[in-house]
Design an enzyme around this catalytic site. Structure first.
Site, PDB file in Angstrom:
ATOM      1  N   HIS A  18       0.852  -1.024   0.107  1.00  0.00           N
ATOM      2  CA  HIS A  18       0.024  -0.110   0.006  1.00  0.00           C
ATOM      3  C   HIS A  18       1.022   1.135   0.002  1.00  0.00           C
ATOM      4  O   HIS A  18       0.609   2.327  -0.890  1.00  0.00           O
ATOM      5  CB  HIS A  18      -0.724   0.037   1.194  1.00  0.00           C
ATOM      6  N   LYS A  42     -18.087  -6.687   8.610  1.00  0.00           N
ATOM      7  CA  LYS A  42     -16.761  -7.357   8.483  1.00  0.00           C
ATOM      8  C   LYS A  42     -16.161  -7.316   9.431  1.00  0.00           C
ATOM      9  O   LYS A  42     -16.124  -6.593  10.475  1.00  0.00           O
ATOM     10  CB  LYS A  42     -15.982  -6.550   7.401  1.00  0.00           C
ATOM     11  N   SER A 128      -2.678  -7.833   3.043  1.00  0.00           N
ATOM     12  CA  SER A 128      -2.949  -7.955   4.173  1.00  0.00           C
ATOM     13  C   SER A 128      -3.532  -9.204   4.620  1.00  0.00           C
ATOM     14  O   SER A 128      -3.094  -9.698   5.859  1.00  0.00           O
ATOM     15  CB  SER A 128      -4.082  -6.738   4.378  1.00  0.00           C
TER      16      SER A 128
HETATM   17  P1  ADP Z   1      -9.671  -3.989   0.068  1.00  0.00           P
HETATM   18  O1  ADP Z   1     -10.338  -4.118   1.353  1.00  0.00           O
HETATM   19  O2  ADP Z   1     -10.610  -2.977  -0.869  1.00  0.00           O
HETATM   20  O3  ADP Z   1      -9.145  -5.176  -0.406  1.00  0.00           O
HETATM   21  P2  ADP Z   1      -6.832  -3.320   0.775  1.00  0.00           P
HETATM   22  O4  ADP Z   1      -6.591  -2.548   1.880  1.00  0.00           O
HETATM   23  O5  ADP Z   1      -6.761  -4.786   0.848  1.00  0.00           O
HETATM   24  O6  ADP Z   1      -8.541  -3.090   0.418  1.00  0.00           O
HETATM   25  O7  ADP Z   1      -6.122  -2.709  -0.587  1.00  0.00           O
HETATM   26  C1  ADP Z   1      -6.602  -1.716  -1.081  1.00  0.00           C
HETATM   27  C2  ADP Z   1      -5.747  -1.209  -2.529  1.00  0.00           C
HETATM   28  O8  ADP Z   1      -4.400  -1.559  -2.257  1.00  0.00           O
HETATM   29  C3  ADP Z   1      -6.414  -2.285  -3.407  1.00  0.00           C
HETATM   30  O9  ADP Z   1      -6.584  -1.684  -4.461  1.00  0.00           O
HETATM   31  C4  ADP Z   1      -5.308  -3.470  -3.597  1.00  0.00           C
HETATM   32  O10 ADP Z   1      -5.265  -4.047  -4.749  1.00  0.00           O
HETATM   33  C5  ADP Z   1      -4.251  -2.641  -3.353  1.00  0.00           C
HETATM   34  N1  ADP Z   1      -3.027  -3.335  -2.846  1.00  0.00           N
HETATM   35  C6  ADP Z   1      -2.983  -4.433  -1.735  1.00  0.00           C
HETATM   36  N2  ADP Z   1      -1.729  -4.848  -1.651  1.00  0.00           N
HETATM   37  C7  ADP Z   1      -0.949  -4.265  -2.372  1.00  0.00           C
HETATM   38  C8  ADP Z   1       0.329  -4.566  -2.929  1.00  0.00           C
HETATM   39  N3  ADP Z   1       0.993  -5.575  -2.326  1.00  0.00           N
HETATM   40  N4  ADP Z   1       0.771  -3.884  -4.085  1.00  0.00           N
HETATM   41  C9  ADP Z   1      -0.026  -3.134  -4.659  1.00  0.00           C
HETATM   42  N5  ADP Z   1      -1.192  -2.733  -4.460  1.00  0.00           N
HETATM   43  C10 ADP Z   1      -1.817  -3.540  -3.252  1.00  0.00           C
END
Ligand code: ADP
Length: 151
Positions: A18, A42, A128
């Site tokens: 992120h 959730k 995550s």
């Molecule tokens: P959600 O609950 O919408 O899945 P996340 O917090 O998991 O939210 O992710 C938010 C954004 O960050 C999403 O667009 C996801 O694809 C992106 N993301 C998560 N991990 C990575 C990573 N390792 N590299 C690039 N983008 C990521």
């Protein structure tokens, strides 16, 4: 007009994947609001305050704000006057998922554009979900997390 982007997500917890996307997007916008989507249906591993504090501690730029929202992302964007949604894509699965959300959001408000950045290869495997799994099983998740997060 100020170029404001919203980076929505659960951030349970925020990872180096992120932070990399957000830092790389900084030159494109005047402000990036990292918006923690709070969905009462959730179950999260880390509570809202913890997730928010970790995000605040992970950035130094005054262009970054952290907020919490409920409901539709486009409605939140309207409220804060953001014309851009920032998202990250790691692989083809993310791509299909993000494409669908972006197209649906575009139907809801065609003045808001989704901007996608592709992950840097070293962060492509970080999620995550996997980080939570490592933490639950007492593994070393530190290497996937910003330095301010101690788990
Ligand atoms: P959600 O609950 O919408 O899945 P996340 O917090 O998991 O939210 O992710 C938010 C954004 O960050 C999403 O667009 C996801 O694809 C992106 N993301 C998560 N991990 C990575 C990573 N390792 N590299 C690039 N983008 C990521």
């Amino acid at each position: 007009m100020q170029k404001v982007a919203v980076f929505p997500g659960s951030f349970d917890p925020i990872t180096l994947g992120h932070t990399s996307i957000i830092n790389r997007a900084l030159p494109l916008f005047d402000e990036i609001i990292i918006a923690i989507g709070n969905n009462s249906q959730k179950k999260y591993m880390f509570d809202l305050k913890q997730r928010k504090d970790w995000i605040i501690g992970a950035f130094k730029s005054p262009k970054i704000k952290v907020d919490i929202y409920q409901g539709l992302t486009v409605e939140y964007c309207e409220k804060v006057n953001a014309k851009f949604i920032l998202r990250g894509v790691r692989n083809a699965i993310d791509f299909e998922f993000e494409k669908n959300i972006a197209q649906m959001n575009n139907k809801l408000n065609d003045e808001i554009e989704t901007i996608i950045l592709f992950t840097e290869p070293q962060y492509a495997a970080i999620s995550s979900t996997i980080v939570r799994d490592i933490i639950r099983n007492n593994g070393d998740a530190q290497q996937f997390l910003p330095k301010n997060i101690k788990v």
